[in-house]
Design an enzyme around this catalytic site. Structure first.
Site, mmCIF file in Angstrom:
data_model
loop_
_atom_site.group_PDB
_atom_site.id
_atom_site.type_symbol
_atom_site.label_atom_id
_atom_site.label_comp_id
_atom_site.label_asym_id
_atom_site.label_seq_id
_atom_site.Cartn_x
_atom_site.Cartn_y
_atom_site.Cartn_z
ATOM 1 C CG HIS A 153 37.961 32.515 37.352
ATOM 2 N ND1 HIS A 153 38.827 31.940 37.198
ATOM 3 C CD2 HIS A 153 38.544 33.858 38.232
ATOM 4 C CE1 HIS A 153 39.497 31.793 38.581
ATOM 5 N NE2 HIS A 153 39.086 33.316 39.044
ATOM 6 N NE ARG A 189 47.640 34.318 39.349
ATOM 7 C CZ ARG A 189 47.101 35.550 39.801
ATOM 8 N NH1 ARG A 189 46.747 35.941 41.207
ATOM 9 N NH2 ARG A 189 45.906 36.082 38.660
ATOM 10 N NE ARG A 228 39.961 43.935 39.655
ATOM 11 C CZ ARG A 228 40.820 42.216 39.271
ATOM 12 N NH1 ARG A 228 41.339 42.470 38.293
ATOM 13 N NH2 ARG A 228 41.380 41.742 40.416
ATOM 14 C CD GLU A 231 43.632 30.907 39.751
ATOM 15 O OE1 GLU A 231 43.847 31.885 38.435
ATOM 16 O OE2 GLU A 231 42.567 31.026 40.321
ATOM 17 C CG HIS A 233 40.859 35.332 36.055
ATOM 18 N ND1 HIS A 233 39.750 35.797 35.775
ATOM 19 C CD2 HIS A 233 40.964 35.652 37.014
ATOM 20 C CE1 HIS A 233 39.986 36.472 36.554
ATOM 21 N NE2 HIS A 233 40.636 36.423 37.900
ATOM 22 C CG ASN A 274 49.267 34.111 43.789
ATOM 23 O OD1 ASN A 274 49.943 34.610 43.663
ATOM 24 N ND2 ASN A 274 48.004 33.754 43.260
#
Length: 397
Positions: free
Chosen positions: A209, A92, A242, A384, A181, A11
């Site tokens: 999440h 990812r 965000r 994940e 996600h 990742n």
């Protein structure tokens, strides 16, 4: 030579490279690590294997240097990658656009397609692409598999994914809801069905999440049918930096009254909004400490976060028509009982009855609702990387 297959999951971020060596059949992590501060004069790496973590200072000029740090860590601390049945490197990739609705084996065409999607995820896809390119060089004999955050949401119906904007925007520029996600929502919703002892196809779940990035997803029978994030990961819930939901007129308004450029606006929404904009801190733990001390900005921020979660849960519940379970996952969802309780206390319409003792003591996969609750509540740690490993191995099989 081990008979057990393993996938190396990578990742890559803009200044970091995380990795895990995983058994895709069990989800077990054999080793994990991270290279941080890529591109800076001094950086750090850590490698965890057999319950022991090894740390050291490193200098990684770019992601290519970071992948060599990864290889050195396995050579020095184990396990030796050449002695394992390593079947793939799984990556990812945040944005797959409309082209990628499932994992793919990486070739030159895939690399070029991911590069073309950079305008949809300018903060994420370039780093993901760098990780793919250096891993292809470092492991030339292994299949590289790209697993896209957006792919799980390819099942969202057009009524939910279509924006009411000019057709040219939609047709030429791919303007629509994509959702993110996806690996987390896929993994957690599948685990919830297992914990309920019911076939995945029968279960309707809302997955929350909640971390520095946050999103809610309605999953019907293992399929995403709606989610809070949209074209980008900025939409929906309040996050670390965000903002989540905004009035679409905001950029034009700020351009008129403040002379704010599109670039400055984008930067402010990506890095200076959310908890950061409300309190000055993007760390939810710090915000909770400030709230406990009576800081008014932190008190308001907490209330905004909870209100936004509840509003999205209500909307997703209406989309599903029936909710069998609500699952909390990721850093905040897994570890903050105050947040879970605040959300649960406002879900009376779903017949939620919180087991406060179970909620306060939740560790790992835990049911935090009472037997009388019409909708069950769960804490399910996400995995994940394990999901990326599983999808990579399944694709190659």
């Amino acid at each position: 030579m081990s008979a057990t297959s393993h996938v190396l999951v990578v990742n890559a971020g803009s200044s970091s490279l995380k990795y895990q060596l995983i058994d895709p059949d069990t989800g077990e992590s054999v080793a994990a690590g991270m290279v941080e501060r890529i591109g800076l004069e001094t950086g750090t790496s850590r490698h965890t294997v057999g319950g022991e973590t090894f740390r050291r200072e490193v200098t990684s000029a770019d992601h290519g240097a970071a992948i060599h740090v990864l290889q050195d860590a396995f050579l020095e601390h184990g396990p030796y990658l050449r002695d394992l049945h390593l079947v793939a490197v799984g990556h990812r990739v945040v944005h797959g656009g409309e082209r990628f609705s499932a994992p793919v084996v990486v070739d030159d065409d895939v690399v070029e397609a991911v590069r073309e999607l950079v305008p949809l995820a300018p903060l994420h896809n370039p780093a993901n692409l760098a990780g793919i390119e250096v891993a292809r060089e470092a492991f030339p004999d292994l299949p590289q598999v790209a697993v896209f955050d957006t792919a799980f949401h390819a099942t969202i119906p057009p009524a939910a994914s279509t924006y009411a904007v000019p057709s040219a925007w939609r047709e030429r520029y791919g303007v629509r809801k994509y959702g993110f996600h996806g690996t987390s929502h896929a993994y957690v919703s599948r685990r919830v069905a297992g914990l309920l002892g019911r076939p995945l196809e029968e279960v309707r779940t809302i997955v929350l999440h909640l971390g520095n990035g946050a999103s809610a997803c309605a999953v019907d029978g293992g399929r995403s049918v709606d989610t809070s994030m949209g074209l980008s990961p900025l939409d929906g819930l309040v996050m670390g930096t965000r903002p989540g939901d905004l009035d679409p007129s905001l950029p034009a308004h700020l351009g008129r009254v403040a002379g704010l450029s599109a670039q400055d606006y984008d930067e402010a929404l990506s890095r200076g909004s959310g908890l950061k904009g409300l309190t000055g801190s993007s760390d939810f733990r710090e915000v909770m400490e400030m709230r406990a001390a009576g800081d008014k900005a932190a008190v308001l921020a907490f209330d905004v976060v909870i209100h936004r979660i509840v509003r999205h849960v209500g909307a997703l519940a209406a989309v599903l028509g029936r909710v069998d379970a609500v699952a909390f996952t990721a850093g905040v969802g897994e570890h903050d009982p105050v947040v879970r309780a605040a959300v649960a206390d406002r879900l009376g319409l779903l017949g939620v009855d919180l087991d406060r003792e179970a909620n306060d003591g939740a560790h790992g996969e835990t049911c935090i609702s009472t037997p009388d609750s019409d909708t069950s509540l769960w804490v399910v740690p996400t995995n994940e990387e394990g999901e990326i490993a599983r999808q990579s191995a399944e694709l190659l099989r």
